[in-house]
Design a protein around this motif. Structure first.
Motif, PDB file in Angstrom:
ATOM      1  N   PHE A  95       3.601  12.392 -14.240  1.00  0.00           N
ATOM      2  CA  PHE A  95       4.654  13.131 -14.931  1.00  0.00           C
ATOM      3  C   PHE A  95       4.147  14.538 -15.240  1.00  0.00           C
ATOM      4  O   PHE A  95       2.989  14.725 -15.605  1.00  0.00           O
ATOM      5  CB  PHE A  95       5.025  12.448 -16.257  1.00  0.00           C
ATOM      6  N   SER A  96       5.023  15.522 -15.090  1.00  0.00           N
ATOM      7  CA  SER A  96       4.706  16.906 -15.427  1.00  0.00           C
ATOM      8  C   SER A  96       5.578  17.330 -16.604  1.00  0.00           C
ATOM      9  O   SER A  96       6.800  17.393 -16.489  1.00  0.00           O
ATOM     10  CB  SER A  96       4.946  17.819 -14.214  1.00  0.00           C
ATOM     11  N   LEU A  97       4.944  17.617 -17.745  1.00  0.00           N
ATOM     12  CA  LEU A  97       5.662  18.017 -18.950  1.00  0.00           C
ATOM     13  C   LEU A  97       5.711  19.539 -18.979  1.00  0.00           C
ATOM     14  O   LEU A  97       4.731  20.202 -19.298  1.00  0.00           O
ATOM     15  CB  LEU A  97       4.954  17.461 -20.192  1.00  0.00           C
ATOM     16  N   ASN A  98       6.854  20.089 -18.619  1.00  0.00           N
ATOM     17  CA  ASN A  98       6.948  21.535 -18.394  1.00  0.00           C
ATOM     18  C   ASN A  98       7.947  22.246 -19.303  1.00  0.00           C
ATOM     19  O   ASN A  98       8.297  23.392 -19.040  1.00  0.00           O
ATOM     20  CB  ASN A  98       7.318  21.805 -16.930  1.00  0.00           C
ATOM     21  N   ASP A  99       8.395  21.586 -20.367  1.00  0.00           N
ATOM     22  CA  ASP A  99       9.414  22.225 -21.202  1.00  0.00           C
ATOM     23  C   ASP A  99       8.934  22.492 -22.626  1.00  0.00           C
ATOM     24  O   ASP A  99       9.731  22.577 -23.552  1.00  0.00           O
ATOM     25  CB  ASP A  99      10.666  21.334 -21.254  1.00  0.00           C
ATOM     26  N   GLY A 100       7.592  22.639 -22.805  1.00  0.00           N
ATOM     27  CA  GLY A 100       7.095  22.819 -24.167  1.00  0.00           C
ATOM     28  C   GLY A 100       6.323  24.088 -24.410  1.00  0.00           C
ATOM     29  O   GLY A 100       6.263  24.577 -25.542  1.00  0.00           O
ATOM     30  N   HIS A 101       5.689  24.644 -23.371  1.00  0.00           N
ATOM     31  CA  HIS A 101       4.862  25.841 -23.535  1.00  0.00           C
ATOM     32  C   HIS A 101       5.346  26.950 -22.608  1.00  0.00           C
ATOM     33  O   HIS A 101       5.914  26.684 -21.543  1.00  0.00           O
ATOM     34  CB  HIS A 101       3.396  25.522 -23.234  1.00  0.00           C
ATOM     35  N   PHE A 102       5.118  28.197 -23.029  1.00  0.00           N
ATOM     36  CA  PHE A 102       5.480  29.337 -22.184  1.00  0.00           C
ATOM     37  C   PHE A 102       4.258  30.184 -21.831  1.00  0.00           C
ATOM     38  O   PHE A 102       4.375  31.357 -21.496  1.00  0.00           O
ATOM     39  CB  PHE A 102       6.559  30.196 -22.857  1.00  0.00           C
ATOM     40  N   ALA A 103       3.064  29.565 -21.913  1.00  0.00           N
ATOM     41  CA  ALA A 103       1.819  30.204 -21.474  1.00  0.00           C
ATOM     42  C   ALA A 103       0.858  29.102 -21.055  1.00  0.00           C
ATOM     43  O   ALA A 103       1.132  27.910 -21.243  1.00  0.00           O
ATOM     44  CB  ALA A 103       1.225  31.063 -22.591  1.00  0.00           C
ATOM     45  N   SER A 104      -0.273  29.489 -20.492  1.00  0.00           N
ATOM     46  CA  SER A 104      -1.259  28.536 -20.012  1.00  0.00           C
ATOM     47  C   SER A 104      -1.637  27.536 -21.090  1.00  0.00           C
ATOM     48  O   SER A 104      -1.833  27.888 -22.256  1.00  0.00           O
ATOM     49  CB  SER A 104      -2.515  29.282 -19.557  1.00  0.00           C
ATOM     50  N   VAL A 105      -1.732  26.263 -20.714  1.00  0.00           N
ATOM     51  CA  VAL A 105      -2.208  25.217 -21.625  1.00  0.00           C
ATOM     52  C   VAL A 105      -3.717  25.096 -21.432  1.00  0.00           C
ATOM     53  O   VAL A 105      -4.193  24.870 -20.319  1.00  0.00           O
ATOM     54  CB  VAL A 105      -1.511  23.878 -21.341  1.00  0.00           C
ATOM     55  N   ASP A 106      -4.470  25.268 -22.525  1.00  0.00           N
ATOM     56  CA  ASP A 106      -5.931  25.304 -22.419  1.00  0.00           C
ATOM     57  C   ASP A 106      -6.631  24.090 -22.990  1.00  0.00           C
ATOM     58  O   ASP A 106      -7.822  23.893 -22.756  1.00  0.00           O
ATOM     59  CB  ASP A 106      -6.470  26.562 -23.104  1.00  0.00           C
ATOM     60  N   SER A 107      -5.929  23.264 -23.756  1.00  0.00           N
ATOM     61  CA  SER A 107      -6.557  22.082 -24.333  1.00  0.00           C
ATOM     62  C   SER A 107      -5.549  20.963 -24.417  1.00  0.00           C
ATOM     63  O   SER A 107      -4.353  21.192 -24.630  1.00  0.00           O
ATOM     64  CB  SER A 107      -7.133  22.390 -25.723  1.00  0.00           C
ATOM     65  N   VAL A 108      -6.052  19.736 -24.247  1.00  0.00           N
ATOM     66  CA  VAL A 108      -5.184  18.565 -24.280  1.00  0.00           C
ATOM     67  C   VAL A 108      -5.980  17.414 -24.879  1.00  0.00           C
ATOM     68  O   VAL A 108      -7.199  17.313 -24.692  1.00  0.00           O
ATOM     69  CB  VAL A 108      -4.666  18.239 -22.866  1.00  0.00           C
ATOM     70  N   LEU A 109      -5.291  16.541 -25.624  1.00  0.00           N
ATOM     71  CA  LEU A 109      -5.974  15.439 -26.304  1.00  0.00           C
ATOM     72  C   LEU A 109      -5.029  14.258 -26.448  1.00  0.00           C
ATOM     73  O   LEU A 109      -3.911  14.405 -26.954  1.00  0.00           O
ATOM     74  CB  LEU A 109      -6.456  15.894 -27.688  1.00  0.00           C
TER      75      LEU A 109
END
Length: 469
Positions: free
Chosen positions: A177-191
């Motif tokens: 799954f690609s979650l693409n409707d939450g950020h408008f810049a590069s995602v740098d961390s995930v947990l």
């Protein structure tokens, strides 16, 4: 070591209003310069000739393989098996054949159910030699890389088989799954937290988002739950670069020099803010301490449960601190200055300062075994014995540039890179790559929990792989 002590108080209160727009822009310029210098795939530079070559083709099995006959002799000498004249039915078969039959059954089932059948099965199927044999048969490769005295062979074999079942073959048992409707810049961390039911993401849009992964693939359900904080300009006033969690507490570290704590049991309510003097680049959160590594070369330990949380702050490096790991005895920090520093938590004393050929960007540390990824995309293994860390292995797992994420367990190995790939391996010597997950942009980090893999993408998305039965 007195020169390493930093006499500044990193917990002085400061409000959001202390940063004006010009200062925010300066922080963003500094952050971009850092990324261009440290994480730019084109600037990782040529590897030295001493670096290992990428493994290709079939790998040779180890020569000192344990056999089922060894197990039979061992058990007979312990009077575990009945004499030949009283054996009957399945127990009368050679143990090579018994283990061959068991190899067609799920490892978790073999360990959890068959030992209840009889005493002989209980002794055989809980003996570590049984699981050594099974792992060797499954892999045919040198495994494990490091075998400590407490190495758990049954758990390792279960992890290995389930890992290979999910990722091997032309049709892996994995949903993407690609979650693409939450950020408008590069995602740098995930947990991933709460048994991988929630995913937290931090971005250069300055926001921290919460995603409910239980809603994936459910019609009409919105996976994005909320953005933390109530500030009109975002969760933080700078890029969100690091995330960590302990129980129900989540913390986020940012280029605005702050760490914010959130109570996930209260729907992400803000708990407190700890201010520093420079960008927070990495975090480790344990039950009793929160450790930060920052752009100004400091490693700081906090007790976030008290009003004045700073326990100690030390300048352990001559450049920015890029990655951290810790347990109840040690804090380990890797820096752009190409050193790995080991600190004894109990005495606050520097035990070791290891000089490396390249800087480390990511770490995975468990039971005295440190796996780390460097700027060339190589994987380094360090072993801790009696308080001393030693660099024991270096592997080329096929990445072409900076290794931004690594997750190692007894039966699994995941790596991510600015070369736009995630690789899934088994932790043999050298690691065997099971599959490569290509992406359309740099991968800035990964998180793995239970049967979920999450990745932070430069394409402003959070990528999720969920393993199925």
């Amino acid at each position: 070591m007195a020169s390493e002590l930093d006499d500044s108080r990193c917990d002085q209160p400061r409000t959001e209003g202390d940063l004006d727009e010009d200062q925010e822009n300066e922080l963003e310029i500094q952050a971009q310069e850092y990324v261009d210098r440290v994480r730019n795939p084109e600037l990782c530079g040529p590897r030295p000739q001493s670096c290992p070559l990428e493994v290709s083709g079939e790998q040779q099995p180890r020569s000192n393989r344990t056999s089922a006959s060894d197990l039979s002799v061992r058990l007979r000498s312990s009077q575990v098996l009945p004499a030949d004249n009283v054996q009957s039915s399945l127990l009368s078969l050679p143990w090579e054949l018994v283990l061959e039959i068991c190899s067609y059954l799920d490892a978790r089932f073999v360990l959890g159910v068959l030992p209840l059948v009889c005493r002989a099965f209980q002794c055989v199927l809980t003996d570590e030699v049984t699981w050594r044999i099974r792992a060797q048969k499954t892999l045919g490769l040198s495994y494990p890389v490091l075998e400590g005295k407490d190495f758990d062979w049954p758990t390792a074999c279960i992890e290995l088989e389930e890992h290979l079942s999910h990722w091997s073959g032309s049709n892996p048992k994995v949903e993407h799954f690609s979650l693409n409707d939450g950020h408008f810049a590069s995602v740098d961390s995930v947990l991933l937290i709460q048994n991988a039911s929630l995913c937290i993401s931090g971005s250069r849009d300055r926001n921290v988002n919460i995603w409910d992964l239980r809603r994936l693939a459910q019609d009409g359900e919105k996976v994005l739950v909320k953005t933390l904080g109530h500030q009109p300009r975002g969760t933080h006033r700078g890029w969100v670069w690091a995330l960590a969690a302990q129980a129900n507490m989540l913390c986020s570290g940012s280029w605005d020099s702050s760490v914010k704590l959130w109570d996930m049991a209260s729907e992400g309510a803000a708990v407190r803010e700890i201010r520093g003097k420079a960008a927070v680049l990495c975090l480790v959160y344990l039950p009793d301490i929160l450790v930060t590594g920052s752009y100004d070369k400091l490693v700081t330990m906090y007790d976030p449960r008290v009003n004045y949380p700073v326990l100690t702050s030390r300048k352990l490096h001559s450049s920015a601190v890029l990655c951290l790991a810790a347990d109840d005895r040690f804090v380990l920090s890797g820096s752009e200055d190409r050193t790995l520093v080991v600190v004894d938590r109990r005495t606050n004393h520097v035990l070791q300062r290891l000089q490396l050929d390249s800087y480390l960007l990511s770490m995975s540390y468990e039971r005295g075994e440190l796996w780390a990824g460097d700027k060339w995309g190589l994987v380094h293994v360090f072993e801790q014995q009696k308080g001393n860390f030693q660099h024991v292995k270096c592997f080329n797992v096929g990445h072409r540039s900076q290794l931004t994420g690594i997750r190692h367990s007894v039966g699994t190995l995941y790596t991510s890179s600015t070369d736009k790939t995630i690789k899934v391996h088994v932790p043999t010597e050298p690691p065997h790559t099971v599959c490569t997950l290509p992406h359309n942009d740099v991968v800035n980090g990964i998180s793995v929990e239970h049967d979920v893999l999450a990745a932070a993408s430069g394409s402003m998305t959070v990528e999720i792989w969920r393993m199925t039965n």
